[in-house]
Write a protein that holds these residues in place. Structure first.
Motif, PDB file in Angstrom:
ATOM      1  N   ALA A   1       0.840  -1.208   0.000  1.00 23.37           N
ATOM      2  CA  ALA A   1       0.000   0.000   0.000  1.00 23.37           C
ATOM      3  C   ALA A   1       0.871   1.252   0.000  1.00 23.37           C
ATOM      4  N   TRP A   2       1.874   1.273   0.889  1.00 21.82           N
ATOM      5  CA  TRP A   2       2.743   2.467   0.936  1.00 21.82           C
ATOM      6  C   TRP A   2       3.472   2.644  -0.391  1.00 21.82           C
ATOM      7  N   GLU A   3       3.910   1.520  -0.996  1.00 23.02           N
ATOM      8  CA  GLU A   3       4.613   1.635  -2.293  1.00 23.02           C
ATOM      9  C   GLU A   3       3.690   2.239  -3.350  1.00 23.02           C
ATOM     10  N   LEU A   4       2.454   1.719  -3.404  1.00 19.34           N
ATOM     11  CA  LEU A   4       1.508   2.213  -4.418  1.00 19.34           C
ATOM     12  C   LEU A   4       1.205   3.695  -4.198  1.00 19.34           C
ATOM     13  N   PHE A   5       1.002   4.084  -2.938  1.00 16.84           N
ATOM     14  CA  PHE A   5       0.664   5.480  -2.668  1.00 16.84           C
ATOM     15  C   PHE A   5       1.873   6.387  -2.928  1.00 16.84           C
ATOM     16  N   ALA A   6       3.060   5.909  -2.604  1.00 23.20           N
ATOM     17  CA  ALA A   6       4.263   6.719  -2.859  1.00 23.20           C
ATOM     18  C   ALA A   6       4.436   6.917  -4.364  1.00 23.20           C
ATOM     19  N   ASP A   7       4.177   5.858  -5.114  1.00 22.12           N
ATOM     20  CA  ASP A   7       4.307   5.950  -6.565  1.00 22.12           C
ATOM     21  C   ASP A   7       3.289   6.946  -7.121  1.00 22.12           C
ATOM     22  N   PHE A   8       2.052   6.870  -6.613  1.00 23.03           N
ATOM     23  CA  PHE A   8       1.029   7.828  -7.075  1.00 23.03           C
ATOM     24  C   PHE A   8       1.466   9.256  -6.733  1.00 23.03           C
ATOM     25  N   ALA A   9       1.923   9.465  -5.487  1.00 24.18           N
ATOM     26  CA  ALA A   9       2.272  10.825  -5.043  1.00 24.18           C
ATOM     27  C   ALA A   9       3.338  11.417  -5.948  1.00 24.18           C
TER      28      ALA A   9
ATOM     29  N   ALA B   1       2.726  18.277   5.367  1.00 26.95           N
ATOM     30  CA  ALA B   1       1.434  18.106   6.050  1.00 26.95           C
ATOM     31  C   ALA B   1       0.628  16.887   5.559  1.00 26.95           C
ATOM     32  N   PRO B   2       0.616  16.564   4.252  1.00 31.09           N
ATOM     33  CA  PRO B   2      -0.138  15.361   3.859  1.00 31.09           C
ATOM     34  C   PRO B   2       0.399  14.093   4.523  1.00 31.09           C
ATOM     35  N   TYR B   3       1.714  14.046   4.754  1.00 32.86           N
ATOM     36  CA  TYR B   3       2.290  12.869   5.422  1.00 32.86           C
ATOM     37  C   TYR B   3       1.869  12.851   6.897  1.00 32.86           C
ATOM     38  N   ALA B   4       1.787  14.042   7.477  1.00 30.07           N
ATOM     39  CA  ALA B   4       1.327  14.114   8.874  1.00 30.07           C
ATOM     40  C   ALA B   4      -0.106  13.592   8.972  1.00 30.07           C
ATOM     41  N   ASP B   5      -0.952  13.969   7.999  1.00 33.36           N
ATOM     42  CA  ASP B   5      -2.336  13.469   8.018  1.00 33.36           C
ATOM     43  C   ASP B   5      -2.357  11.948   7.938  1.00 33.36           C
ATOM     44  N   ALA B   6      -1.498  11.395   7.078  1.00 31.71           N
ATOM     45  CA  ALA B   6      -1.510   9.938   6.885  1.00 31.71           C
ATOM     46  C   ALA B   6      -1.094   9.211   8.161  1.00 31.71           C
ATOM     47  N   VAL B   7       0.010   9.653   8.773  1.00 32.21           N
ATOM     48  CA  VAL B   7       0.469   8.911   9.962  1.00 32.21           C
ATOM     49  C   VAL B   7      -0.403   9.211  11.185  1.00 32.21           C
ATOM     50  N   ALA B   8      -1.003  10.421  11.214  1.00 30.02           N
ATOM     51  CA  ALA B   8      -1.927  10.721  12.321  1.00 30.02           C
ATOM     52  C   ALA B   8      -3.127   9.778  12.244  1.00 30.02           C
TER      53      ALA B   8
END
Ligand SMILES: Cc1ncc(COP(=O)(O)O)c(C=O)c1O
Length: 477
Positions: A20-28, A99-106
């Motif tokens: 999941a993280w790989e797919l989302f990182a690739d999209f980002a 901030a988008p990364y903060a939202d994800a880990v929060a």
């Protein structure tokens, strides 16, 4: 019954998480690399959106790959792109990088920021950012506050505290049914609609809201404020609050906050500042003298999802004496009461929500990752871009400014066209996907509005926007 295994249907295995993280990182990375080449406003694929709206609730799951494929095929192409360099509508920033990364880990650690013992570290972070903000204006140590969903919610919280303070100790039990004189609230005719909304939600009634006329610079006229207040008192009403603006939504004008504070002190009124748009520009030397007067107010709203470039949602309200927040909002049923601790605050007692997300993380990281000085440079750049656009408009024969530019937004119009024609030009410009500007209405005249809160806009984008506006105007009857 065997309940130990298997694991829940709703969880991923460690491998699936990694995927999941790989797919989302690739999209980002693909999204951010391509965003400037996309139309800033989409040509809507209505059949695809209708198909989504007509889809029944699925009985079984969809693979992660399929979810992301649909996201990229339908959601992203039919979205507006705040990261596009020519996205300049309303008061909405490009998100900063962290901030988008903060939202994800929060979300991943899903803290409930209602009671401190459910979220001790998040509680410490929220208290920290609230204190940082309070210190910006020199508010005293009695000040309390909390992160909200945005400026509208922050204004509502601040005005609830003001109303309940005016109603006194019985505010929570008797509400507005106590048959006292009607409460009256004063603000300017340039104020944001969230104040009108708060007045009606709070049961004060908009007929008890006075929109005081503004001067040539769109600042509230204190002489007219005083006259309205005297009239209301003479007619038996009870003035209780003035709302000043630190950045009005159309032109970015700032009410005379020091004078308003002196007036409110003299008249025994609560001063709330709607600083959703402009209060955080106190970080910049250019605006510090004017904005630091906010520290004289009883409450203020400010929006990290504006000048801290956080993605939605992140607002904040500060109230000079936190006892007023508790007076308005505390609720301590036995099923919630667990423990008090002098180091922590139950934020549920400071606002209307019980369950609250960990929005403070993105605010904290936005400041920690880049430092306050980075925002000073960015804020100054935004007003430089607006000044450049204003001077470019003044040099053109086909366009004119609707208002002097004093902040980061530019209201202008096509000279040869009437209000309807200017509306058409804005719609055609937005529909072309070349630039996203908002509508302006200044002194009853309609035009276009560019609000600079975009981290990728450059001078050439402004030249392009003005040329495209001129071209579209030339072809508009
Ligand atoms: C002056 C002002 N006040 C309040 C608001 C409402 O803030 P939010 O959209 O965060 O609720 C805005 C939004 O642009 C604004 O410009």
């Amino acid at each position: 019954m065997q309940l130990e295994a298997p694991p829940s249907d709703l969880l991923f295995s460690p491998d699936e998480h990694e995927r999941a993280w790989e797919l989302f990182a690739d999209f980002a990375s693909r999204y951010l690399a391509s965003v400037a080449a996309r139309p800033v406003y989409p040509e809507l694929d209505r059949p695809a959106l209708r198909k989504i709206m007509q889809t029944p609730m699925p009985r079984s799951g969809t693979s992660l790959v399929e979810l992301l494929e649909e996201f990229e095929a339908v959601i992203v192409p039919n979205a507006t792109h705040s990261a596009h360099p020519r996205f300049l509508p309303y008061v909405q920033p490009t998100p900063n990088a962290i901030a988008p990364y903060a939202d994800a880990v929060a979300s991943l650690i899903s803290q409930n920021c209602n009671l401190w013992h459910l979220s001790p570290s998040a509680n410490a972070v929220e208290q920290t950012v609230v204190r940082w903000f309070a210190d910006l204006y020199g508010f005293p140590s009695s000040t309390g506050g909390l992160i909200t969903s945005g400026g509208s919610a922050a204004n509502l919280v601040g005005l609830t505290a003001a109303r309940d303070h005016a109603l006194g100790p019985d505010a929570r039990t008797r509400g507005l049914q106590g048959n006292g004189p009607p409460l009256v609230l004063y603000t300017s005719d340039e104020v944001h609609s969230s104040i009108d909304k708060a007045v009606s939600i709070l049961g004060i009634g908009t007929e008890n809201l006075r929109h005081i006329p503004t001067d040539a610079a769109f600042r509230m006229r204190i002489d007219l404020l005083e006259a309205a207040l005297r009239r209301d008192r003479a007619e038996g009403r009870k003035p209780f609050c003035v709302v000043g603006s630190a950045g009005t939504v159309t032109t970015g004008s700032v009410d005379p906050i020091r004078e308003l504070a002196a007036f409110c002190k003299q008249e025994g009124l609560w001063l709330h500042i709607d600083g959703a748009y402009g209060a955080l520009t106190v970080l910049s030397q250019r605006y510090r003298a004017e904005m630091s007067a906010i520290g004289l107010a009883d409450s203020v709203s400010l929006d990290p999802h504006k000048f801290l470039f956080c993605p939605a949602e992140a607002g904040c309200v500060l109230v000079r004496d936190r006892a007023h927040l508790r007076h308005a909002f505390s609720a301590t049923p036995s099923y919630l009461t667990m423990s008090e601790d002098p180091d922590f605050i139950d934020f549920a007692n400071y606002g209307p929500q019980l369950t609250r997300s960990f929005k403070a993380l993105k605010v904290w990281w936005s400041l920690k990752r880049f430092g306050a000085d980075a925002y000073v440079r960015v804020i100054d750049r935004m007003s430089d871009l607006a000044a450049y656009m204003a001077s470019a408009i003044e040099e053109r024969a086909d366009l004119e400014l609707l208002a002097p530019v004093t902040f980061n937004c530019v209201c202008f119009r096509v000279r040869s066209l009437d209000d309807a024609g200017n509306r058409t030009v804005l719609k055609r410009l937005v529909d072309s996907g070349d630039a996203f500007l908002g509508p302006a209405s200044v002194n009853g005249r309609i035009g276009l509005r560019a609000c600079f809160m975009n981290l990728r806009t450059s001078q050439s984008d402004i030249d392009f926007i003005l040329d495209r506006t001129g071209e579209i105007a030339a072809g508009t009857p």
